[in-house]
Design a protein around this motif. Sequence first.
Motif: not given
Lengths: 704, 367
Positions: A125-142
Amino acid sequence: MNKKNALTQPAPSASPRKTVPEPVAPKKVAARPVQQVTAVEMGARQREISVSEFFTKNRHLLGFDNPRKALLTCVKEAVDNALDACEEAGILPDVMVRLEVVPTGGTTPSPSQATRFRITVMDNGPGIVRQQIPRIFAKLLYGSKFHRLRMSRGQQGIGISAAGMYGQLTTGKPVKIISRTGPKAVAHFFEVQIDTKKNEPLVHENKQIEWNQPQGTQVTLEVEGKYQKGRASVDEWLEQTSIANPHVRLIYQTPEGETNEYPRTYHELPPAPREIKPHPYGIEFGMLLKMLQDTKSHSLSGFLSSDFCRVSPQLADEICKTAMVSPTMKPRDLKSHAAETLYQTIQNTKIMAPPTNCISPIGEKAILSGLYKQIKGEFYTAVSRPPAVYRGNPFIIEAGLAYGNRPENQTKPKQLAMPKAEGEGEDEDSELARVIRYANRVPLLYQQSACSMFKAVLSTSWKNYGVTQSRGALPGGPMVIFVHMASVWVPFTSESKEAIADYDEIQKEITLALRECGRRLGLFLRRRERAASEYRRRNIFELYIEEVVEACNRLKGGKLLKEKLKAQLRKIATSRTGGMKTDQALGKTGTGPEGLPHSIIVTSEGVEGEVELASQVEADAAATVPPVDADLLGDEKLSVGATKSRAKKAHLRADKTPQSKAAQMGLFAEKGSSGKKPIRTRTQPEKPNKPKRPANAAAPRRKK
Amino acid sequence: MTTKQIKTTAVENKLIGLADIVITAAERSKDPTIAIPIRALSNVAFNERKGLIEMGNKKQARSFFNVGMAKKFMQTVLVADALFELQRADLTTSLREIYYRTKHTIQDSHENTFDTQDESDPVIEDLEVSLGALREELHVRAENSGSIVGPVVFGDDGDRVDCARLGKGGYSVPSIVEPEYLEVRRCTADFLLLVEKGTQWNRLSEDKFWRRYNCVLLTGNGQPPRGVRRLARRLHEEYKLPVYVLVDNDPWGYYIYSVIKQGSINLAFESQRMAIPKAKFMGLSSADPERYGLPRNVGIKLNEKDIARAKELMNYQWFQKPAWQVEIKRMLTSGLKYELDALANKDFQYLTKKYLPRKLKEKDWLD
């Protein structure tokens, strides 16, 4: 509690306290018994509950009830995310899923015994921008999907982070992510955990690494789970996913070390679904109040026409007029009573149905190709219903059907030509159909009987279509029934997304789609029956001639010229059953799929119907993909370029289906004629306006 | 014994004739066809003069080259072959053994010649009618399911069987009771009582009813088999015993009586030697509950099937006598049926001590 006691006069039965005649002030009540707590004390304990904490306690709500289901849920969330990302970016998804057993206590248990697994899901896929990675994988309802009305697999933005949290809870291991946004970008490696109190990500590790993938994302989770094949397993889920998503190439490495590949058989991305605004019929009163507060519009009429779909400025004014509120007032000023009137008015106003281009159905051809790829049957069909609406949400129902014997079952009867005892062979057809359910292309494996799709299958009278069905049961026979609901908002009965709620509109659409599938199946079965009965006629005579001649010979004291009598009787049989015509009729099961749109029929001599689609699938499964233009409709030129096969892929689908099908039919033929094959001629005049069937289109390729 | 020998060859010839039908048809390129008289209500007629049900002349053609009949035809030939084998070996056998003898899997297929006995039994009956040979002549016996007790002496395979000295169990009626198999040496009874149910026969036998009233007690345990019917007929014919029938008061009881009296639809071709047109219906009549003071609560409500069957009976030609129409109508009006066993409600020995004596005294029976 206190308040209630004060209001209702002393409850004689309930209160252990002395009954006091005068109404008791709340505070006094609270103060008197020893165990009671003051409001202040209570207040001191009242605090915010973080979502993460809530879900650690209620993980069953998200599908982590037991280790087996949890493993599936983790795979599912990761794959759903991967597919959503790829499709949104317009990339044909290549997804790799790997399950590995994690050694516990120094030893590596067998997959069925293991309790810990490492799940790796990688996409292109398109990949994820660096800044967003932690929040996408470790923040619920994000996430990106909750705030819009658009068809996608995920809906809430809980899934993958919940899976990560489940892993964290059961194994203590962080989620590992590698992501790269393009060949020129660097790959980032992250290890994140979730701070369950604050619902914020904790980054353990963050570095740039070398990665051999040009683009994409890879997630690795370590979770407690149980791997067990069979119903509602990871294997089944992936298989079903591949049926409804033939545009996906899926590689699955099982914990046993096997590699299963589900090839891509449909080379076109589903059209990207469009985002829509909510339809006025689809919102609840509370929602309306919230929207009134949040809107950016300055006037009520502006709010109505810009925040909803299908509400024109004129209609907005009209609604305001009927509701007796000023169209120009500020939406924020609309107070409860007036708001309620407005809500009622909206519900009573005739408003055009929501636009339906926001939904992207799988499509008949893609369903066919998915079914054909994964299920070895004789007859396939697919139906896409026109869009419909429930509670202001547009949706599309699609149904498909694969009928016939799977290769394993087909090869059996050949050895089974042993004498049958009384009562034997009567319950052979007791196999029931299997229903596979999908919501927005995601297979639903649990709570089948609570699902309106399943109910619709039960309530359809399959007997009308030549299939057996006991009262209140699934239809019988080797059959897979496929039902898919695509919608911007799929009404699940629970948060864990397992069953679809019973809305009349949905039920009706499913039933209509199933009926159409059933009609086509009935047509196919009748046609096959007709052809087979001709067959049988000839055959039974030939079978019985032997018996009759033997018996006559014994009656005549063994002095009969047996061969002569047999020959005479055979001659009569041939003349009575239409001679060579029968053979011709048998050479082909009827005449092509007229009246059977979007269907594939597999016969001993090849494929009928959507031949090109079928051969496409065959080709994809067996060999390198020849470049085929996307337009599969009615085009008679066929890209037969089944070039060299990649051995690995070939064994996947292998050539079981057609050959064993041929074997089955052959068996039929051999029964009486003792090896005498009916002559097959293709002289029947065909209807002119039908796309010409490439002679034996798929057959040669299958011979591999 | 000599007569028997001649008969057997006649049957053998008839069986061989079937093979000839196939061979000649094959030579002429015709479809081999066997004509089988139809065994159904449509092909029976009630001969009022003789008081018998007789089979008509309607026949059905069973052809080989007809999809619907091919298997039946094949089965018919196979059964004929098995029957022929029996004739040659001079053995008797049961229906079930015939089924097993003829059952095999057709070569190169997984189709059996017969799947269940239900397929072979009718074929044997078909052959009986179409060849005009009796079942005994074909050496096929039914099960022994009948008992007899009373002042009658048989000679069976050279043994002397005195049915007055066989305790309460009596003599088990063989399925073939033709004179060459079973000889009636002596009979001093005054009448014959044919009881539907084994339980009531036991009651009468235990109470030695036959000794007191000098009669023969016979039962067929439900619908009497051929052996029982034939034996009753022989005693009736050879010793002029009047025959009385005691059955439950329900449509099935009526029908059992009518089968004994006039013959059955299915075996109409056997009526000639089986039916006893002078048999009388002793009970249980629908008038009896009132007459004998049976309380309503020992009755059983007629179900839909009972009612349908009763109406069917009323339409049969041999139930047209006014007394019978009244009898059946009375049952339908009351909506109840009564079992013989219900008489025990009054007394365990009511049947022996009160009911039958009064019936015989009042000559209260239906014809």
